[in-house]
Design a protein around this motif. Structure first.
Motif, mmCIF file in Angstrom:
data_model
loop_
_atom_site.group_PDB
_atom_site.id
_atom_site.type_symbol
_atom_site.label_atom_id
_atom_site.label_comp_id
_atom_site.label_asym_id
_atom_site.label_seq_id
_atom_site.Cartn_x
_atom_site.Cartn_y
_atom_site.Cartn_z
ATOM 1 N N PRO A 46 -2.805 7.382 -3.552
ATOM 2 C CA PRO A 46 -2.940 5.932 -3.307
ATOM 3 C C PRO A 46 -3.798 5.213 -4.345
ATOM 4 O O PRO A 46 -3.611 4.025 -4.573
ATOM 5 N N SER A 104 0.854 -1.187 0.000
ATOM 6 C CA SER A 104 0.000 0.000 0.000
ATOM 7 C C SER A 104 0.891 1.238 0.000
ATOM 8 O O SER A 104 2.110 1.122 0.088
ATOM 9 N N SER A 105 0.260 2.406 -0.075
ATOM 10 C CA SER A 105 1.030 3.650 -0.007
ATOM 11 C C SER A 105 1.557 3.899 1.404
ATOM 12 O O SER A 105 2.382 4.779 1.623
ATOM 13 N N ASP A 106 1.072 3.126 2.340
ATOM 14 C CA ASP A 106 1.467 3.292 3.733
ATOM 15 C C ASP A 106 2.499 2.213 4.062
ATOM 16 O O ASP A 106 2.196 1.208 4.680
ATOM 17 N N PHE A 107 3.730 2.442 3.592
ATOM 18 C CA PHE A 107 4.707 1.360 3.669
ATOM 19 C C PHE A 107 5.779 1.587 4.725
ATOM 20 O O PHE A 107 6.716 0.795 4.850
#
Lengths: 566, 424
Positions: free
Chosen positions: A375, A272-275
């Motif tokens: 995202p 995800s964009s939240d890495f």
């Protein structure tokens, strides 16, 4: 032999001049002698020549001096190099041949037959291209699709040594020209799609012995290793598939690294964009390396946790005027669509702005040292991303850009393409995999597919641009004659006014041009050279658009065109 | 008549060298004699070293080749093997483009398989990935392997699935390597291509593992024979011949150790998050983007941002300035105390996730304080230790009690002090 001795004298004189100019301490000095000894013209990799005999005033009189048919068809990305009075030209498919050609008359002096194994293409990712040779100290260096680096005697074409860099049967190959620095010759190696761990290595120019090798992915205990999940760092890609640049004053050499592997994100980072910290260093990055030791001095990462195949590309060095001061800068137009401008002494980013239409990131924040992602445009295992720009082929890929110190402008032959990305469903067949889905290729905003752009890298202002109907056009040459040369998919070779973009001269070569042109001086006369020979492998990545490109394109070919004034 | 033929076939079985030819002989006798004797060869492109499906030489030539040997006489052509090596679909494409191949056995008959120069026969079996576990071990889902080390092959769907389940992977280059890693005890289970797992288990590991087929999107697929697109007659002939090979295939699958039994169904999981907090929080959608795109006017540089964008950028810029007031500090480990050096390592491995490497890239959107200036030098070490130990719940700072010792926190403080003292 007499001829050889003469040639040796000329080379010795030329080399002495190069040394003198290099000591004169500019990354650009090298080709002031009118030579073009390495791919980018000089260590700055700026594809610029100060030669000005051919200029805006007389370019309309440019005509063919000679042509040489290279004997191998298609996939030409090669740029000739020139030293003394000789052009060295590689063909595609291996390269199957390397030619030494009299730069004045076009007469072939020798031909080296590489005899690369017939099955190299079966193991190769992206076609039979080769981008050219490098000349240094009386030797010609060539990297090959079978994973070998060779040195040839520049006078005879005799193979002096042959060193295996990696095994082509493991999907590793060399397409980029090597970079000779001091007594070493440096090369990266491709293989990012097949589970390689990126490497850069230096060989002794005289013997071909390995001097140093570094990995672009830190091992356990090294800083950055914890930016990879589990054991993914072992096969994480980040290969160096194109040429580097070099600053003799700082004694640093600069290289772009490729995407992390595998394409699917989950094995190497959160999907995800939240890495978090899983940025996958040093993939999709620019690295600065000490050419004597291989020690990395700094890096900046263009795309952390890359999910798009947005490689960093070959950097260009330029001295920019910023706030009244001259800053030694490094420019990289990444496949991700941002143009990065960094201080090449320390890698500190000065700016990063889009040079083509970009929507995978909202902006690139130089203080956060990361892009602010959108995202929705990141493909994940459970999310197909639609209309992602740029396309997998990049805002620019390997096609070299040119920087002119004369105009202060950067010339980029860019692509305007987007795509829908589906997570690759991989279907197993031995160690092989078939890509389950084709990337659909869509025109970017505006509907055109390519664009030649002149950008002021200090402000990112687009000074002029020319829209082109096709992508994947050739690289750019800028000259002291105020000219910008480039070729296109349909086979036109163009000269434009570097300040305005106005078309001043055009020649139809009859074959699609993808390679970058170059220029040189011999016996006091300036020539411009380009190899025409359309790409066949690249359109196969472009889906239906690729079919249109093939239909609209020229037949296969492979010819060196050399132009001069009367 | 039928009985007689079967008897004849049974007798002949002892003599014949190819398992497939024997198995089919009762079915084929009539057909073979009714057709012209093979006047034309059938060029079968295959990989020379790809058991259990194809192999050059050796006692077992592989399921695909035994199958095609059996089909050849039925269509009146004798199989001739053409060995092609290489990775990816290029060798396949080149094999047909250069007119070296008439058929290629074992291609996936799915929408995703893209080979426009080929047409495929009817599928003759399914293949897919399998879970390999110690014999008798009960497994009913992939989640049952949580906490274990699972061998996978690089670049395959199981590699992705294992990662999505947060299961520790032992990544290998081939199924064979994965099986040997498993046999050596370096992994507890494997999730790899079933046919290779089954074959290796049967012939190299004395069936000490259970090889269980799996079910789920992309985990198994029908396989067929590929023929040149314009060779419709051959495809039709093969289709007819394939109607009769069901029993042979069952037999061959058993012979080569292909996985059998009830498959385990594997669900695709949603991606897991790196942390409970977002480090790259999605910004709200900017409505005017799509408008601009349809007008073909989108920005080539940041100047094309909309007003709303501009406001946001300005705000971010201000925040950035707060977070990044001045140049980053000059970091030179040689100048650091041993305490600070160790502290740096601790900081960059534990704290950098949110606070940035060397504390120079906080995230202003999440009000992460600038460690380079917000902890004034006059503040006591003890205050720092307290905050780190107990956290600041409302600010999103987790308590580090238990994760970091007081001594370690003091080392981190020494590093922060170093940074504050060495601002350029």
């Amino acid at each position: 032999m007499g001829k050889g001795n003469n040639a040796r004298k000329i080379w010795a004189a030329a080399l002495a001049l190069i040394v003198i100019l290099a000591v004169g301490s500019s990354v650009r000095a090298q080709n002031s002698a009118g030579e073009w000894p390495i791919y980018g013209g000089s260590y700055a990799n700026d594809h610029y020549s100060p030669l000005d005999q051919i200029n805006t005033g007389n370019v309309s009189r440019l005509h063919v001096a000679y042509t040489v048919s290279l004997g191998v068809l298609k996939d030409y990305q090669t740029t000739p190099v020139m030293a003394g009075n000789t052009l060295y030209v590689t063909t595609s498919q291996g390269p199957q041949y390397v030619y030494a050609i009299d730069a004045k008359t076009g007469k072939i002096k020798w031909r080296y037959d590489s005899n690369v194994p017939k099955d190299v293409l079966a193991y190769n990712c992206c076609g039979g291209d080769n981008r050219g040779a490098a000349f240094a100290n009386g030797r010609v260096f060539v990297g090959r699709l079978d994973g070998y680096l060779v040195a040839l005697d520049a006078y005879t074409g005799r193979e002096l040594w042959k060193t295996q860099v990696a095994d082509y049967k493991a999907g590793m190959e060399i397409t980029a020209p090597p970079l000779p620095i001091h007594d070493k010759v440096i090369t990266g190696i491709n293989g990012g799609e097949f589970g390689a761990r990126g490497m850069l290595q230096a060989y002794d120019q005289a013997t071909g012995k390995l001097v140093w090798r570094i990995y672009t992915i830190p091992g356990p205990g090294e800083r950055g290793n914890d930016t990879w999940k589990g054991d993914s760092w072992k096969r994480g890609g980040a290969v160096i598939w194109d040429i580097g640049a070099y600053d003799p004053e700082l004694n640093l050499t600069y290289w772009g690294t490729g995407n992390p592997a595998p394409w699917a994100v989950a094995p190497r980072a959160p999907d995800s964009s939240d890495f978090g910290r899983y940025t996958n260093l040093y993939s999709s990055s620019v690295i600065a390396v000490d050419p004597d030791t291989g020690k990395m001095a700094w890096y900046f990462q263009e795309v952390p946790n890359d999910a798009w195949d947005y490689d960093a590309t070959a950097p260009t060095l330029a001295n920019l005027r910023v706030d009244g001061k001259t800053v030694p800068a490094l420019l990289d137009a990444g496949k991700c669509g941002f143009l990065f401008v960094a201080d090449r002494r320390n890698g500190k980013l000065m700016s990063a702005e889009p040079y083509v239409f970009v929507n995978w990131a909202r902006r690139w924040d130089i203080s956060l040292k990361r892009p602010v992602e959108n995202p929705d445009k990141r493909p994940t295992f459970t999310h197909d991303a639609k209309y992602v720009c740029p396309h997998i082929y990049g805002g620019k890929s390997w096609e070299p850009m040119a920087f002119s110190p004369q105009t202060g402008l950067l010339y980029i032959n860019s692509n305007n393409m987007c795509q829908d990305i589906k997570e690759q469903k991989i279907e197993y067949h031995r160690g092989n995999f078939y890509l389950g889905t084709e990337n659909s290729t869509l025109a970017g905003p505006g509907g055109y597919l390519g664009k030649l752009i002149a950008i002021d890298p200090t402000t990112h202002r687009e000074v002029w641009s020319v829209k082109e109907p096709w992508p994947a056009n050739g690289g750019v040459l800028a000259t002291g004659g105020g000219l910008v040369f480039n070729g296109d998919w349909e086979g036109y070779f163009n000269a434009r006014d570097a300040r305005t973009g106005k078309l001043l001269w055009q020649f139809y070569t009859g074959n699609g041009i993808a390679a970058a042109p170059m220029t040189y001086l011999v016996d006091g006369k300036q020539y411009v050279a380009v190899v025409a020979g359309k790409l066949s492998a690249i359109p196969s990545y472009f889906g239906e658009l690729g079919q249109r490109m093939i239909a609209a394109g020229t037949p296969e070919g492979g010819t060196l065109f050399v132009f001069s004034l009367d | 008549m039928l009985e007689q033929r079967q008897t004849g076939g049974r007798r002949k079985r002892r003599l014949c060298r190819s398992l497939a030819a024997c198995f089919l002989s009762p079915l084929l006798l009539g057909l073979v004699w009714s057709k012209a004797w093979p006047s034309q060869t059938l060029r079968v492109c295959a990989e020379p070293d790809n058991l259990p499906t194809t192999h050059r030489g050796g006692p077992r030539k592989g399921l695909y080749l035994e199958l095609i040997d059996a089909l050849g006489p039925q269509i009146g052509r004798a199989a001739q093997y053409v060995w092609i090596e290489g990775t990816g679909d290029r060798p396949l494409r080149l094999g047909f483009a250069n007119d070296q191949c008439d058929v290629y056995v074992g291609l996936p008959a799915t929408d995703g398989f893209h080979a426009p120069y080929l047409s495929l026969t009817r599928p003759f079996m399914r293949e897919g990935y399998a879970l390999v576990v110690h014999r008798g071990k009960k497994v009913s889902s992939l989640a049952d392997l949580t906490g274990q080390r699972v061998a996978v092959q690089f670049g395959t769907l199981p590699q992705v699935l294992v990662a999505l389940y947060d299961i520790e992977a032992r990544t290998c280059d081939s199924p064979q390597e994965a099986m040997s890693v498993l046999a050596k005890g370096e992994a507890d289970a494997a999730f790899i291509w079933g046919p290779a797992a089954g074959y290796y288990n049967k012939y190299n590991l004395r069936s000490s593992f259970d090889v269980i087929p799996t079910n789920g999107p992309g985990l198994n697929w029908p396989v067929a024979i590929g023929v040149r697109k314009d060779d419709a007659d051959l495809r039709r002939a093969l289709d007819r011949a394939l109607e009769k090979v069901g029993p042979l295939i069952v037999h061959l699958q058993e012979e080569y150790g292909f996985p059998s039994g009830n498959p385990i169904t594997i669900d695709v999981k949603e991606p897991t998050k790196a942390s409970p907090q977002s480090s790259n929080a999605p910004l709200p959608a900017i409505a005017s983007h799509s408008t601009a795109r349809s007008a073909g006017l989108l920005q080539v540089s940041a100047k094309g941002h909309t007003d709303r964008d501009a406001g946001r950028l300005q705000k971010l810029a201000q925040n950035d300035q707060t977070a990044m007031d001045g140049d980053p500090p000059d970091i030179d480990e040689a100048k650091m105390s041993p305490q600070a050096r160790e502290g740096r390592h601790l900081f960059n491995s534990r704290c950098a996730h949110c606070h940035g490497d060397d504390a120079i890239t906080g995230n202003p959107e999440r009000s992460i304080p600038d460690l380079l200036k917000r902890i004034p030098p006059e503040q006591e070490e003890s205050f720092f230790v307290t905050v780190v130990t107990n956290g600041e719940a409302d600010q999103g700072m987790p308590p580090w009690k238990g994760a970091l010792s007081e001594d370690q926190i003091k080392k981190i403080f020494a590093f922060i002090r170093y940074l504050q003292d060495h601002r350029q």
